[in-house]
Design a protein around this motif. Structure first.
Motif, PDB file in Angstrom:
ATOM      1  N   TYR A 309       0.805  -1.214   0.000  1.00  5.79           N
ATOM      2  CA  TYR A 309       0.000   0.000   0.000  1.00  5.79           C
ATOM      3  C   TYR A 309       0.843   1.272   0.000  1.00  5.79           C
ATOM      4  N   GLY A 310       2.043   1.243   0.584  1.00  8.16           N
ATOM      5  CA  GLY A 310       2.781   2.476   0.818  1.00  8.16           C
ATOM      6  C   GLY A 310       4.076   2.618   0.058  1.00  8.16           C
ATOM      7  N   LEU A 311       4.220   1.969  -1.095  1.00  8.65           N
ATOM      8  CA  LEU A 311       5.488   1.974  -1.824  1.00  8.65           C
ATOM      9  C   LEU A 311       5.668   3.169  -2.752  1.00  8.65           C
ATOM     10  N   GLY A 312       4.665   4.037  -2.866  1.00  9.42           N
ATOM     11  CA  GLY A 312       4.722   5.112  -3.843  1.00  9.42           C
ATOM     12  C   GLY A 312       5.700   6.218  -3.509  1.00  9.42           C
ATOM     13  N   LEU A 313       6.151   6.905  -4.552  1.00  5.28           N
ATOM     14  CA  LEU A 313       6.874   8.162  -4.376  1.00  5.28           C
ATOM     15  C   LEU A 313       5.906   9.285  -4.003  1.00  5.28           C
ATOM     16  N   LEU A 314       4.637   9.065  -4.371  1.00  3.02           N
ATOM     17  CA  LEU A 314       3.584  10.021  -4.063  1.00  3.02           C
ATOM     18  C   LEU A 314       2.453   9.288  -3.338  1.00  3.02           C
ATOM     19  N   THR A 315       1.684  10.027  -2.574  1.00  4.33           N
ATOM     20  CA  THR A 315       0.511   9.437  -1.942  1.00  4.33           C
ATOM     21  C   THR A 315      -0.546   9.144  -2.988  1.00  4.33           C
ATOM     22  N   ASN A 316      -1.605   8.495  -2.564  1.00  2.59           N
ATOM     23  CA  ASN A 316      -2.716   8.251  -3.474  1.00  2.59           C
ATOM     24  C   ASN A 316      -3.443   9.542  -3.855  1.00  2.59           C
ATOM     25  N   ASP A 317      -3.198  10.620  -3.086  1.00  7.16           N
ATOM     26  CA  ASP A 317      -3.738  11.947  -3.416  1.00  7.16           C
ATOM     27  C   ASP A 317      -2.741  12.774  -4.220  1.00  7.16           C
ATOM     28  N   ARG A 318      -1.686  12.145  -4.702  1.00 10.39           N
ATOM     29  CA  ARG A 318      -0.687  12.768  -5.578  1.00 10.39           C
ATOM     30  C   ARG A 318       0.186  13.792  -4.859  1.00 10.39           C
ATOM     31  N   GLU A 319       0.333  13.641  -3.549  1.00  8.26           N
ATOM     32  CA  GLU A 319       1.260  14.492  -2.809  1.00  8.26           C
ATOM     33  C   GLU A 319       2.623  13.803  -2.727  1.00  8.26           C
ATOM     34  N   VAL A 320       3.683  14.564  -2.915  1.00  6.78           N
ATOM     35  CA  VAL A 320       5.033  13.994  -2.929  1.00  6.78           C
ATOM     36  C   VAL A 320       5.447  13.619  -1.508  1.00  6.78           C
ATOM     37  N   LYS A 321       5.936  12.392  -1.343  1.00  3.69           N
ATOM     38  CA  LYS A 321       6.429  11.904  -0.061  1.00  3.69           C
ATOM     39  C   LYS A 321       7.931  12.192   0.058  1.00  3.69           C
ATOM     40  N   PRO A 322       8.505  12.098   1.251  1.00  2.00           N
ATOM     41  CA  PRO A 322       9.952  12.314   1.380  1.00  2.00           C
ATOM     42  C   PRO A 322      10.784  11.438   0.454  1.00  2.00           C
ATOM     43  N   VAL A 323      10.370  10.185   0.256  1.00  2.00           N
ATOM     44  CA  VAL A 323      11.134   9.323  -0.654  1.00  2.00           C
ATOM     45  C   VAL A 323      11.015   9.832  -2.087  1.00  2.00           C
ATOM     46  N   GLY A 324       9.861  10.419  -2.440  1.00  2.00           N
ATOM     47  CA  GLY A 324       9.713  11.018  -3.757  1.00  2.00           C
ATOM     48  C   GLY A 324      10.602  12.232  -3.933  1.00  2.00           C
ATOM     49  N   GLN A 325      10.729  13.041  -2.881  1.00  2.00           N
ATOM     50  CA  GLN A 325      11.630  14.186  -2.925  1.00  2.00           C
ATOM     51  C   GLN A 325      13.074  13.724  -3.108  1.00  2.00           C
ATOM     52  N   ALA A 326      13.425  12.618  -2.432  1.00  2.00           N
ATOM     53  CA  ALA A 326      14.791  12.100  -2.544  1.00  2.00           C
ATOM     54  C   ALA A 326      15.084  11.629  -3.962  1.00  2.00           C
ATOM     55  N   VAL A 327      14.150  10.872  -4.560  1.00  2.00           N
ATOM     56  CA  VAL A 327      14.370  10.382  -5.923  1.00  2.00           C
ATOM     57  C   VAL A 327      14.423  11.546  -6.902  1.00  2.00           C
ATOM     58  N   ALA A 328      13.581  12.570  -6.692  1.00  2.00           N
ATOM     59  CA  ALA A 328      13.624  13.752  -7.557  1.00  2.00           C
ATOM     60  C   ALA A 328      14.983  14.449  -7.450  1.00  2.00           C
ATOM     61  N   ARG A 329      15.516  14.563  -6.235  1.00  2.00           N
ATOM     62  CA  ARG A 329      16.831  15.188  -6.070  1.00  2.00           C
ATOM     63  C   ARG A 329      17.908  14.395  -6.800  1.00  2.00           C
ATOM     64  N   ILE A 330      17.825  13.067  -6.703  1.00  2.00           N
ATOM     65  CA  ILE A 330      18.811  12.218  -7.383  1.00  2.00           C
ATOM     66  C   ILE A 330      18.751  12.442  -8.895  1.00  2.00           C
ATOM     67  N   ALA A 331      17.528  12.460  -9.435  1.00  4.81           N
ATOM     68  CA  ALA A 331      17.362  12.652 -10.879  1.00  4.81           C
ATOM     69  C   ALA A 331      17.908  14.012 -11.307  1.00  4.81           C
ATOM     70  N   GLN A 332      17.638  15.040 -10.518  1.00  4.97           N
ATOM     71  CA  GLN A 332      18.138  16.371 -10.849  1.00  4.97           C
ATOM     72  C   GLN A 332      19.660  16.419 -10.773  1.00  4.97           C
TER      73      GLN A 332
END
Length: 414
Positions: A309-332
């Motif tokens: 249920y909780g593996l997303g980079l974003l919540t089910n409401d499309r809000e960015v989670k800390p892990v999503g922020q981390a992956v975005a930083r890596i990509a940048q």
């Protein structure tokens, strides 16, 4: 340059969204993914929805897939398409014409193989003129249907598995010539003695090698959320795959990697992502990293394992989670940078018996002698590669990989 992407899990209806396809919801999901500065997605047509009868591939379903790929292009996202779904997040999706009264082996029945090949060809052909279509993956971890622990496996030998994979890959190539077509297995291919899908299949068939790194396989349980083995599990699989590759420059795609709770506590997920990706990119020839998954699964949907249920980079409401922020930083951080890690000079010698069938590969699994020896070397900062025993005396091969020192599990040096 390294590619960074995500496996797309729709927020509305999960992969059942194909039954009630809503392009506006898909566009909203893709907008939220694009804001993470990722460059590609991997998508999953559900096989029984697209091919409900052996001789029926639904034109409307294929059209919806094309519309999704076009929507991704509008947002600067390339798309890889998995074909035979197959298996997703603990659920199996196989058509009725392969089960119960029509029970037929998924890998060896000629009528099933004919239909599978035509289905893969048709999907590839429908997307062949889309510039953002990367290519097909034959199916998501379809090797799990071939042996235990599956409750109703489709038995196949490793020779038959190789024949089936070649046929499916050829079908993808007929549909979309020149695209990057590959296949993907879960880690039984690397870790389970007797599993019919072998490391050689993964590392030698298709345009590149796909590895799926999940630390709930005993790694995190043994070594903890921040242990060397846990943070380097993806790198280990990448290096393990290189031992079987026919050429040193074969690309490897870290096609699935995620931070599964409670093995990786949610508050540690961002740190785990940073460490995992950094270690993976310390391996040469990495084509890309594709996180599992884009969005959390809606908790109104029942019967998923809790960790799904909780593996997303974003919540089910499309809000960015800390892990999503981390992956975005890596990509940048990596955007526009060349990926050229130094050669791994030290290699650990691996003996699995016959290299093609790998009858003794269980030592490669978490807790196995080879796995733990590699982890110890990694903890010492030695950046170990892996060499098959049958290649350990091939000076030309070792030189092509930049290897100058060999170690055995007992610690002997060359």
């Amino acid at each position: 340059m390294v590619r960074f992407g995500v496996n797309y899990t729709p927020t509305v209806g999960w992969f059942h969204h194909w039954l009630d396809f809503d392009l506006d919801e898909v566009r909203a999901d893709l907008d939220s993914i694009a804001r993470l500065d990722l460059d590609h997605i991997r998508v999953f047509p559900v096989w029984p929805v697209f091919q409900p009868n052996r001789t029926l591939i639904r034109p409307r379903a294929v059209e919806q897939l094309v519309r999704l790929v076009d929507a991704a292009a509008e947002r600067g996202l390339d798309v890889n398409v998995d074909g035979l779904q197959g298996h997703l997040s603990s659920f199996d999706f196989v058509p009725s014409w392969t089960t119960t009264w029509h029970r037929r082996n998924l890998f060896t029945d000629p009528t099933v193989a004919d239909a599978q090949a035509e289905y893969l060809r048709a999907l590839a052909e429908a997307l062949a003129d889309r510039s953002n279509f990367l290519g097909m993956t034959v199916g998501n971890e379809i090797d799990q249907f071939s042996a235990a622990p599956h409750p109703d496996p489709d038995p196949v030998t490793h020779q038959q598995a190789a024949h089936w994979l070649r046929r499916m890959l050829d079908a993808c190539e007929r549909g979309a010539p020149g695209r990057c077509h590959l296949h993907a297995s879960y880690d039984a291919a690397w870790y389970h003695d007797g599993h019919p899908f072998t490391p050689a299949h993964s590392a030698r068939l298709g345009a590149m090698t796909a590895v799926h790194s999940w630390v709930f396989n005993g790694t995190a349980q043994r070594h903890g959320a921040s242990g060397t083995a846990t943070e380097q599990h993806a790198a280990y699989l990448i290096e393990l795959s290189k031992a079987w590759a026919d050429r040193p420059d074969r690309p490897v795609w870290l096609q699935e990697v995620g931070a599964p709770a409670p093995h990786i506590p949610p508050e540690c997920a961002a740190t785990f992502a940073e460490a995992t990706v950094a270690n993976a990119l310390d391996c040469a020839g990495v084509w890309g990293v594709t996180w599992w998954c884009s969005h959390d699964v809606d908790r109104s949907l029942a019967d998923f394992p809790e960790l799904e249920y909780g593996l997303g980079l974003l919540t089910n409401d499309r809000e960015v989670k800390p892990v999503g922020q981390a992956v975005a930083r890596i990509a940048q951080r990596w955007r526009g940078r060349e990926h050229r890690p130094p050669p791994r000079r030290t290699a650990l010698v691996l003996d699995v018996g016959d290299a093609y069938g790998a009858p003794a590969r269980s030592g490669c699994a978490p807790g196995g002698g080879f796995f733990e020896a590699w982890t110890r070397l990694a903890a010492q900062g030695l950046r170990p590669a892996v060499v098959l025993a049958e290649r350990a005396t091939d000076a030309g091969y070792l030189a092509s990989r930049g290897i100058t020192s060999l170690r055995t599990i007992q610690g002997a040096h060359r």
